[in-house]
Design an enzyme around this catalytic site. Structure first.
Site, PDB file in Angstrom:
ATOM      1  N   HIS A  81       0.821  -1.218   0.000  1.00 42.96           N
ATOM      2  CA  HIS A  81       0.000   0.000   0.000  1.00 42.96           C
ATOM      3  C   HIS A  81       0.858   1.274   0.000  1.00 42.96           C
ATOM      4  O   HIS A  81       2.037   1.264   0.361  1.00 42.96           O
ATOM      5  CB  HIS A  81      -0.911   0.015   1.223  1.00 42.96           C
ATOM      6  CG  HIS A  81      -0.161  -0.014   2.523  1.00 42.96           C
ATOM      7  ND1 HIS A  81       0.398   1.112   3.088  1.00 42.96           N
ATOM      8  CD2 HIS A  81       0.137  -1.033   3.361  1.00 42.96           C
ATOM      9  CE1 HIS A  81       1.000   0.806   4.213  1.00 42.96           C
ATOM     10  NE2 HIS A  81       0.871  -0.511   4.404  1.00 42.96           N
ATOM     11  N   ARG A 137      -5.873   0.923   4.088  1.00 43.81           N
ATOM     12  CA  ARG A 137      -4.699   1.446   3.397  1.00 43.81           C
ATOM     13  C   ARG A 137      -4.355   0.623   2.162  1.00 43.81           C
ATOM     14  O   ARG A 137      -3.855   1.144   1.171  1.00 43.81           O
ATOM     15  CB  ARG A 137      -3.504   1.561   4.343  1.00 43.81           C
ATOM     16  CG  ARG A 137      -3.062   0.288   5.047  1.00 43.81           C
ATOM     17  CD  ARG A 137      -2.107   0.658   6.178  1.00 43.81           C
ATOM     18  NE  ARG A 137      -1.498  -0.484   6.847  1.00 43.81           N
ATOM     19  CZ  ARG A 137      -2.025  -1.116   7.892  1.00 43.81           C
ATOM     20  NH1 ARG A 137      -3.209  -0.737   8.362  1.00 43.81           N
ATOM     21  NH2 ARG A 137      -1.377  -2.118   8.479  1.00 43.81           N
ATOM     22  N   GLU A 145      -1.602  -7.041   7.349  1.00 43.13           N
ATOM     23  CA  GLU A 145      -0.242  -6.857   7.846  1.00 43.13           C
ATOM     24  C   GLU A 145       0.029  -7.804   9.023  1.00 43.13           C
ATOM     25  O   GLU A 145      -0.898  -8.295   9.672  1.00 43.13           O
ATOM     26  CB  GLU A 145      -0.051  -5.396   8.270  1.00 43.13           C
ATOM     27  CG  GLU A 145       1.286  -5.040   8.894  1.00 43.13           C
ATOM     28  CD  GLU A 145       2.475  -5.302   7.976  1.00 43.13           C
ATOM     29  OE1 GLU A 145       2.777  -6.502   7.750  1.00 43.13           O
ATOM     30  OE2 GLU A 145       3.092  -4.343   7.506  1.00 43.13           O
TER      31      GLU A 145
END
Length: 238
Positions: A9, A60, A87
């Site tokens: 991102h 994101r 993540e």
């Protein structure tokens, strides 16, 4: 022959503030939005097309994907959202400034928490708001599937079922795939694709919004296309 493109991102607000982010859902900065648009423009002007797109459930990554597809004129391409591409979960470090954590625990410890293969940050306690048990994106997950902290090893373990059951079969069927995700979920995929050792993975850094290209050869081998990546950097003037 099929192609796989991986994109971390664009810059997020906590990237800018140098904070551990993990599963906390922070937005892109104006710079991050511009970075995402630049990737989309490059993919459009160099003739790329995708049959299927994967992303995480964190904004994101999702908004980076939207910006890319809009610039490509391909907002209609099917998108699969999966928490497995989130993540790495940074546990009790989430929200903390990395420099302040380094002053408290030392640079070496922070390096281990950020880049090592099998060292996890301190876990969240069971009452911490960052556990996200009530978040609608994760309501179907069993408690053990919602991490209190993750090493890269654990991150890879949750990414690989999506890879093996969904992404890889689509690539073998000849489809071009775009994945917009996060630094550590992408590091996990690259460890697998490039057969990197646990020592080598420590040195691997994934910049924001810098596409990584792989070709799936007729011999079923993934070959990184670094010449294309260089063309992207040249297009940015780097």
């Amino acid at each position: 022959m099929a192609y796989l493109v991986l994109i971390r991102h664009g810059e997020s607000t906590w990237n800018l503030e140098n904070r551990f982010t993990g599963w906390v859902d922070v937005p892109l900065t104006p710079t991050g939005i511009k970075q995402a648009k630049n990737v989309g423009i490059f993919l459009a002007t160099t003739g790329w097309h995708f049959d299927l797109v994967y992303t995480s459930v964190l904004q994101r990554a999702v908004i980076t994907l939207w910006q890319c597809l809009e610039q490509m004129g391909c907002v209609w391409v099917p998108v699969i959202h999966s928490w497995r591409l989130n993540e790495r979960h940074y546990g009790a470090l989430q929200g903390l400034n990395k420099a302040e954590v380094a002053r408290q625990y030392g640079d070496h410890q922070v390096l281990l928490w950020r880049r090592s293969y099998d060292v996890s940050p301190p876990e969240l306690n069971t009452e911490d708001w960052r556990l996200l048990r009530q978040d609608r994106r994760y309501v179907e997950l069993k408690d053990p599937e919602i991490p209190k902290s993750e090493s890269l090893k654990y991150t890879i373990n949750r990414v690989m079922p999506l890879w093996e059951d969904s992404i890889l079969p689509q690539l073998k069927a000849g489809k071009n795939i775009l994945i917009v995700a996060h630094g550590n979920s992408i590091r996990g995929l690259m460890k697998h694709l490039d057969q990197l050792s646990e020592e080598a993975i420590i040195e691997l850094n994934i910049p924001n919004a810098s596409p990584i290209f792989y070709e799936l050869t007729p011999e079923a081998v993934f070959r990184r296309c670094q010449a294309i990546e260089s063309n992207y950097q040249s297009a940015l003037g780097n």
